[in-house]
Enzyme design. Sequence first.
Site, PDB file in Angstrom:
ATOM      1  N   TYR A 476       0.720  -1.190  -0.131  1.00  0.00           N
ATOM      2  CA  TYR A 476       0.107  -0.147  -0.053  1.00  0.00           C
ATOM      3  C   TYR A 476       0.801   1.259   0.088  1.00  0.00           C
ATOM      4  O   TYR A 476       1.013   1.995   0.864  1.00  0.00           O
ATOM      5  CB  TYR A 476      -1.013  -0.063   1.180  1.00  0.00           C
ATOM      6  CG  TYR A 476      -1.929  -1.061   1.041  1.00  0.00           C
ATOM      7  CD1 TYR A 476      -2.613  -1.465  -0.083  1.00  0.00           C
ATOM      8  CD2 TYR A 476      -2.511  -1.776   2.401  1.00  0.00           C
ATOM      9  CE1 TYR A 476      -3.406  -2.656  -0.097  1.00  0.00           C
ATOM     10  CE2 TYR A 476      -3.406  -2.774   2.285  1.00  0.00           C
ATOM     11  CZ  TYR A 476      -3.830  -3.264   1.085  1.00  0.00           C
ATOM     12  OH  TYR A 476      -4.776  -4.385   1.308  1.00  0.00           O
TER      13      TYR A 476
HETATM   14  C1  LIG Z   1      -7.692  -2.540  -6.194  1.00  0.00           C
HETATM   15  C2  LIG Z   1      -6.339  -2.609  -5.523  1.00  0.00           C
HETATM   16  C3  LIG Z   1      -6.610  -3.952  -4.655  1.00  0.00           C
HETATM   17  C4  LIG Z   1      -5.629  -4.530  -3.964  1.00  0.00           C
HETATM   18  N1  LIG Z   1      -5.846  -5.672  -3.076  1.00  0.00           N
HETATM   19  C5  LIG Z   1      -4.692  -6.257  -2.419  1.00  0.00           C
HETATM   20  C6  LIG Z   1      -4.813  -7.406  -1.629  1.00  0.00           C
HETATM   21  O1  LIG Z   1      -6.074  -7.739  -1.253  1.00  0.00           O
HETATM   22  N2  LIG Z   1      -3.895  -7.710  -0.878  1.00  0.00           N
HETATM   23  C7  LIG Z   1      -2.309  -7.149  -1.076  1.00  0.00           C
HETATM   24  O2  LIG Z   1      -1.540  -7.472  -0.380  1.00  0.00           O
HETATM   25  N3  LIG Z   1      -2.542  -6.104  -1.889  1.00  0.00           N
HETATM   26  C8  LIG Z   1      -3.582  -5.432  -2.616  1.00  0.00           C
HETATM   27  N4  LIG Z   1      -3.424  -4.409  -3.603  1.00  0.00           N
HETATM   28  C9  LIG Z   1      -1.873  -3.779  -3.366  1.00  0.00           C
HETATM   29  C10 LIG Z   1      -1.042  -4.591  -4.428  1.00  0.00           C
HETATM   30  O3  LIG Z   1      -0.637  -5.678  -3.929  1.00  0.00           O
HETATM   31  C11 LIG Z   1       0.122  -3.688  -4.833  1.00  0.00           C
HETATM   32  O4  LIG Z   1      -0.560  -2.362  -5.374  1.00  0.00           O
HETATM   33  C12 LIG Z   1       1.148  -4.332  -5.819  1.00  0.00           C
HETATM   34  O5  LIG Z   1       2.166  -4.005  -5.844  1.00  0.00           O
HETATM   35  C13 LIG Z   1       0.551  -4.583  -7.233  1.00  0.00           C
HETATM   36  O6  LIG Z   1       1.322  -5.215  -8.123  1.00  0.00           O
HETATM   37  P1  LIG Z   1       1.182  -5.001  -9.704  1.00  0.00           P
HETATM   38  O7  LIG Z   1       1.991  -5.761 -10.304  1.00  0.00           O
HETATM   39  O8  LIG Z   1      -0.209  -4.666 -10.177  1.00  0.00           O
HETATM   40  O9  LIG Z   1       1.807  -3.303  -9.758  1.00  0.00           O
HETATM   41  P2  LIG Z   1       2.750  -2.443 -10.763  1.00  0.00           P
HETATM   42  O10 LIG Z   1       2.245  -1.177 -10.728  1.00  0.00           O
HETATM   43  O11 LIG Z   1       2.784  -3.206 -11.866  1.00  0.00           O
HETATM   44  O12 LIG Z   1       4.021  -2.847  -9.586  1.00  0.00           O
HETATM   45  C14 LIG Z   1       4.228  -2.251  -8.506  1.00  0.00           C
HETATM   46  C15 LIG Z   1       5.491  -2.074  -8.294  1.00  0.00           C
HETATM   47  O13 LIG Z   1       6.509  -3.156  -8.178  1.00  0.00           O
HETATM   48  C16 LIG Z   1       7.556  -2.898  -9.476  1.00  0.00           C
HETATM   49  N5  LIG Z   1       7.222  -4.250 -10.299  1.00  0.00           N
HETATM   50  C17 LIG Z   1       6.206  -4.536 -10.750  1.00  0.00           C
HETATM   51  N6  LIG Z   1       6.660  -5.746 -11.666  1.00  0.00           N
HETATM   52  C18 LIG Z   1       7.963  -6.267 -11.306  1.00  0.00           C
HETATM   53  C19 LIG Z   1       9.035  -7.003 -11.770  1.00  0.00           C
HETATM   54  N7  LIG Z   1       8.439  -8.070 -12.730  1.00  0.00           N
HETATM   55  N8  LIG Z   1      10.218  -7.115 -11.562  1.00  0.00           N
HETATM   56  C20 LIG Z   1      10.296  -6.109 -10.449  1.00  0.00           C
HETATM   57  N9  LIG Z   1       9.500  -4.977 -10.052  1.00  0.00           N
HETATM   58  C21 LIG Z   1       8.536  -5.130 -10.466  1.00  0.00           C
HETATM   59  C22 LIG Z   1       6.908  -1.886 -10.157  1.00  0.00           C
HETATM   60  O14 LIG Z   1       7.948  -1.135 -10.802  1.00  0.00           O
HETATM   61  C23 LIG Z   1       6.295  -0.991  -9.109  1.00  0.00           C
HETATM   62  O15 LIG Z   1       7.415  -0.235  -8.233  1.00  0.00           O
HETATM   63  C24 LIG Z   1      -4.282  -3.862  -3.884  1.00  0.00           C
HETATM   64  C25 LIG Z   1      -4.161  -2.929  -4.882  1.00  0.00           C
HETATM   65  C26 LIG Z   1      -5.150  -2.219  -5.602  1.00  0.00           C
HETATM   66  C27 LIG Z   1      -5.020  -0.956  -6.582  1.00  0.00           C
END
Ligand SMILES: Cc1cc2nc3c(=O)[nH]c(=O)nc-3n(C[C@H](O)[C@H](O)[C@H](O)COP(=O)(O)OP(=O)(O)OC[C@H]3O[C@@H](n4cnc5c(N)ncnc54)[C@H](O)[C@@H]3O)c2cc1C
Length: 533
Positions: A476
């Site tokens: 978060y």
């Molecule tokens: C609607 C919503 C619901 C959520 N529900 C939950 C929940 O139930 N439980 C929970 O724990 N969290 C929850 N989250 C938070 C979520 O776990 C984080 O936002 C998570 O970082 C999202 O991962 P992403 O790959 O979708 O995001 P991205 O925006 O793609 O990545 C997040 C971060 O990780 C980095 N990153 C992404 N992919 C890689 C990679 N392959 N290698 C290295 N770095 C990388 C990115 O550069 C960025 O800094 C929720 C978020 C939202 C918006």
Amino acid sequence: MESWGTTLLLLFFANLLVLGVSSTQDHDKHFLECLIDQFQSSNADPSNVVYNPNNASYASLLLAPNLRPESTSPLRPLLIVTPYYEHEIRAVIYCSKKLGTQMRVRSGGHDYEGLSYISGIPFVILDMRNFRSASINTKDKTAWVEVGMTLGQLYHTIARHSKTLAFTAGVCPTVGLGGHISGGGYGMMSRKHSIAADHIIDAKVMNADGHIVDRRSMGEDLFWAIRGGGGTSFGIVLAFKLQLVTIPETVTVFKVSRTSEQNATSLVHKWQYIADRIDQNILLRLFLRSITSPIHGNRTIHATFTTLYLGRAHDLLPIMQEKFPELGLVQEDCIEMSWIESALYFAGLRNESLDILLSRTPTGIFARNYLKGKSDYVRQPIPVTGLRGMWRFLHEEDEHMAELQFSPYGGALNDYSESETPFAHRAGFIFMIHYAVTWNSSGNSELERHMNWIRRFYSYMAPYVSKNPRAAYFNYRDLDLGTNNEGNTSYAQASVWGLKYFGNNFNRLVRVKTKVDPSNFFRNEQSIPPLSL
Ligand SMILES: Cc1cc2nc3c(=O)[nH]c(=O)nc-3n(C[C@H](O)[C@H](O)[C@H](O)COP(=O)(O)OP(=O)(O)OC[C@H]3O[C@@H](n4cnc5c(N)ncnc54)[C@H](O)[C@@H]3O)c2cc1C
Ligand SMILES: *[C@@H]1O[C@H](CO)[C@@H](O)[C@H](O)[C@H]1NC(C)=O
Ligand SMILES: *[C@@H]1O[C@H](CO)[C@@H](O)[C@H](O)[C@H]1NC(C)=O
Ligand SMILES: *[C@@H]1O[C@H](CO)[C@@H](O)[C@H](O)[C@H]1NC(C)=O
Ligand SMILES: *[C@@H]1O[C@H](CO)[C@@H](O)[C@H](O)[C@H]1NC(C)=O
Ligand SMILES: *[C@@H]1O[C@H](CO)[C@@H](O)[C@H](O)[C@H]1NC(C)=O
Ligand SMILES: *[C@@H]1O[C@H](CO)[C@@H](O)[C@H](O)[C@H]1NC(C)=O
């Protein structure tokens, strides 16, 4: 008409380049040229994976699942690259290093502050959406999954292979594995099976030299860091090997709401004494909103107890009647279903076809909006006076737009020591608070009103939550906790937010960073700095 317009636009940019009017345009051109060279040297074809701002799908690709509360319009990426192959990723790293252009990695794009697709300096996006294959081994209960897969796609794939295997991770189906798992990953089974990062048994990571390492070749330090310390600071995670968990064929769910008039405040108060101690097969998550009462016309608190029980209703009821009789749970509240149906249920997609889990477009309760979130951890139950003050904050915000989530800890989360993975929030924490406010208009006054509200709320909470450090959940992400001075972050500056997210693990994360990426190639506003800086 459209192609005519595009042609004019291209001519316009071509003129800028020839005249050398804009150095940004030069930068675009150099990056593209470098990338095309690199692709050609490995016989790769850039035409399907490299998007510049003139490509028709650039704008829709750039769209993020949740909008970042940003008052000034941010820079757009020079290019968005959506690789299918490892050598295409290597090419992006190469050009990014050569030209000193920031690279942002995006898996699902749900970063709370948009750090995977927004930057204040010229940058490119490496979007991992096409890295989304999975191979499930039902015999040894493991799965190799690529990072561009979403949680919904993962759950759908596992359920197709087995009725009794699952994975413990978050609720929102469009969240990507890359960010989610490397940052922790809490979900409805976390009291029984802990977080996603605790079930990673191998990984493939590309480092700043373009080499791919696995658990054995990366060493235990780096393998430790990417299981809760975030992927961003250490490399590009390509895939994780998951240890799946065993689940019963039938689980039980319920959502029971109580208003202030129905004793919500004392129920919430009581919840704090049982939520982290009750049978680990039960996860009783609490959602709080302020809604206009049809009876009095004023605002009232709705406390919704949203629960997953890994078992049958007839076993759940006696436990609830013994431990939480005040809630008054009855048989009719309980619904039995399969685990995969519960994934739909908790995403607010009940009765939809399972295939909706495959979509990358957030719907329903997760539909696209401006969002500001924050988190806190609670060690001592909050007294009723404290809760009443929280309700006053909820009543202040627009109806339906503000929400608190209380996520219970305890159970399997405590089976791991604070230092076993970078995720330090273990024994001693009763629950995590998630504060969220969403809105849908882009104006500055709206932005200020909502940011001001959540910041005042956060400061009101200080006496009731963990201290020294005031813990926060890395997934978060909250830039209010502190940010890196672009490329020039001292250990002391970063430790302000680092200790909140990672506790004492922050120091080890800095040591790992110093070892694996001393030049700080992999960075953003909240990445771990190497010691040399
Ligand atoms: C609607 C919503 C619901 C959520 N529900 C939950 C929940 O139930 N439980 C929970 O724990 N969290 C929850 N989250 C938070 C979520 O776990 C984080 O936002 C998570 O970082 C999202 O991962 P992403 O790959 O979708 O995001 P991205 O925006 O793609 O990545 C997040 C971060 O990780 C980095 N990153 C992404 N992919 C890689 C990679 N392959 N290698 C290295 N770095 C990388 C990115 O550069 C960025 O800094 C929720 C978020 C939202 C918006
Ligand atoms: C983007 O547009 C260029 C022409 O400007 C084209 O060659 C390329 O194939 C397009 N890229 C994609 C991914 O469609
Ligand atoms: C509200 O809950 C408290 C304890 O949790 C209980 O003592 C009280 O009787 C309840 N009141 C109502 C109206 O249910
Ligand atoms: C709403 O009005 C009722 C009746 O006037 C009152 O009992 C209640 O406390 C009010 N609730 C709030 C949140 O102000
Ligand atoms: C889902 O279907 C069940 C059974 O058909 C029905 O009772 C329920 O109201 C439906 N729920 C929603 C949210 O549509
Ligand atoms: C925007 O939010 C307001 C509440 O603040 C709501 O009434 C309205 O329907 C929303 N509009 C859209 C398009 O979601
Ligand atoms: C980097 O930070 C240090 C300490 O905060 C400061 O002394 C130095 O001037 C900064 N350098 C740059 C280039 O900003």
